[in-house]
Design a protein around this motif. Structure first.
Motif, PDB file in Angstrom:
ATOM      1  N   ASP A  28      40.026  48.149  32.205  1.00 42.20           N
ATOM      2  CA  ASP A  28      39.304  47.550  31.206  1.00 42.20           C
ATOM      3  C   ASP A  28      37.928  46.904  31.838  1.00 42.20           C
ATOM      4  OD1 ASP A  28      38.170  45.509  29.430  1.00 42.20           O
ATOM      5  OD2 ASP A  28      40.375  45.254  28.575  1.00 42.20           O
ATOM      6  N   PRO A  29      36.867  47.413  31.363  1.00 45.06           N
ATOM      7  CA  PRO A  29      35.663  46.867  31.906  1.00 45.06           C
ATOM      8  C   PRO A  29      35.509  45.267  31.780  1.00 45.06           C
ATOM      9  CG  PRO A  29      35.124  48.835  30.564  1.00 45.06           C
ATOM     10  CD  PRO A  29      36.678  48.371  30.246  1.00 45.06           C
ATOM     11  N   GLU A  30      35.960  44.845  30.760  1.00 48.53           N
ATOM     12  CA  GLU A  30      35.869  43.013  30.507  1.00 48.53           C
ATOM     13  C   GLU A  30      37.013  42.616  31.419  1.00 48.53           C
ATOM     14  OE1 GLU A  30      35.326  41.254  26.496  1.00 48.53           O
ATOM     15  OE2 GLU A  30      35.912  43.515  25.922  1.00 48.53           O
ATOM     16  N   VAL A  31      37.974  42.916  31.817  1.00 45.80           N
ATOM     17  CA  VAL A  31      38.871  42.346  32.829  1.00 45.80           C
ATOM     18  C   VAL A  31      38.098  42.604  34.198  1.00 45.80           C
ATOM     19  CG1 VAL A  31      41.075  42.585  33.927  1.00 45.80           C
ATOM     20  CG2 VAL A  31      41.162  42.828  31.371  1.00 45.80           C
ATOM     21  N   ARG A  32      37.485  43.646  34.497  1.00 51.56           N
ATOM     22  CA  ARG A  32      36.984  43.825  35.808  1.00 51.56           C
ATOM     23  C   ARG A  32      35.560  43.348  36.064  1.00 51.56           C
ATOM     24  NH1 ARG A  32      40.110  45.046  39.865  1.00 51.56           N
ATOM     25  NH2 ARG A  32      38.212  46.246  40.598  1.00 51.56           N
ATOM     26  N   GLU A  33      35.251  42.627  34.963  1.00 53.93           N
ATOM     27  CA  GLU A  33      33.742  42.284  34.999  1.00 53.93           C
ATOM     28  C   GLU A  33      33.263  41.595  36.163  1.00 53.93           C
ATOM     29  OE1 GLU A  33      30.546  39.460  32.599  1.00 53.93           O
ATOM     30  OE2 GLU A  33      32.836  39.661  31.968  1.00 53.93           O
ATOM     31  N   HIS A  34      34.211  40.677  36.653  1.00 51.75           N
ATOM     32  CA  HIS A  34      33.910  40.086  38.095  1.00 51.75           C
ATOM     33  C   HIS A  34      34.591  40.512  39.201  1.00 51.75           C
ATOM     34  CE1 HIS A  34      31.626  36.980  35.615  1.00 51.75           C
ATOM     35  NE2 HIS A  34      32.542  36.928  34.708  1.00 51.75           N
ATOM     36  N   LEU A  35      35.173  41.846  39.081  1.00 52.67           N
ATOM     37  CA  LEU A  35      36.078  42.105  39.995  1.00 52.67           C
ATOM     38  C   LEU A  35      35.481  43.402  40.501  1.00 52.67           C
ATOM     39  CD1 LEU A  35      39.361  41.780  38.283  1.00 52.67           C
ATOM     40  CD2 LEU A  35      38.352  40.354  40.334  1.00 52.67           C
ATOM     41  N   GLY A  36      34.661  44.319  39.988  1.00 52.74           N
ATOM     42  CA  GLY A  36      34.019  45.464  40.701  1.00 52.74           C
ATOM     43  C   GLY A  36      34.396  46.624  39.688  1.00 52.74           C
ATOM     44  N   GLU A  37      34.287  47.752  40.556  1.00 52.67           N
ATOM     45  CA  GLU A  37      34.700  49.047  39.830  1.00 52.67           C
ATOM     46  C   GLU A  37      36.062  49.102  39.077  1.00 52.67           C
ATOM     47  OE1 GLU A  37      34.484  52.207  42.750  1.00 52.67           O
ATOM     48  OE2 GLU A  37      32.385  51.593  43.423  1.00 52.67           O
TER      49      GLU A  37
END
Length: 183
Positions: A28-37
């Motif tokens: 999920d791009p929103e969950v990964r927003e601050h985590l990277g790829e």
């Protein structure tokens, strides 16, 4: 692996049934927003396997996070030893929730339970938390659970490529006086 219970949450060992919702979170791009790829299913499954093995080896780590009311998988929360190569050492508290679980106070509730476990069970003298400079939601949780930012310890994460995710902040909380810990 010990389980932790709060009013609304169960922090428990990982189950095979967690792999699919966890993989959906990691894609999920929103969950990964601050985590990277974004992670593939294989990468996501491998991460769960590592979290399980580290918990078994150390006696603490990342728990699967579940709603006590519905049994729904909400994400993860826990304590982790800071990776070698970072400009600081210690034990880090953290959380990662599915988007549908945001805004309900679950990260705060789980974070408090993890702090209590770290101080009461593990006897840690201090627990830290880190996130990207732009992750104001996680920083707000850190403040709600009683942590204070240590601006002198803000850092560039050497494991992250140049870019907006590299600049990070560090929060700290010392072990409270006896009898002052309440999840």
């Amino acid at each position: 692996m010990p389980e932790l219970r709060t009013a609304r949450l169960l922090l428990r060992p990982w189950r095979e049934s967690d792999l699919e919702p966890w993989a959906a979170m990691m894609a999920d791009p929103e969950v990964r927003e601050h985590l990277g790829e974004l992670l593939t299913r294989e990468q996501s499954d491998a991460l769960v396997a590592r979290m399980r093995a580290e918990f078994d080896r150390r006696g603490f780590g990342w728990w699967a996070l579940e709603s006590r009311e519905s049994g729904e998988f909400l994400g993860r929360a826990g304590l982790d030893v800071v990776d070698e190569g970072m400009p600081f050492a210690g034990v880090d508290v953290g959380w990662r929730l599915a988007r549908a679980a945001w805004g309900h106070g679950y990260a705060t509730e789980a974070g408090l339970a993890c702090l209590a476990f770290g101080f009461e069970t593990l006897g840690l003298p201090e627990i830290i938390a880190t996130t990207t400079l732009a992750n104001v939601r996680s920083q707000a949780v850190m403040r709600r659970i009683g942590m204070a930012r240590d601006p002198a310890a803000d850092f560039e994460d050497p494991s992250v490529p140049e870019g907006p995710l590299r600049r990070c902040v560090l929060y700290r909380t010392p072990r409270p006086a006896a009898g002052m810990i309440a999840p």
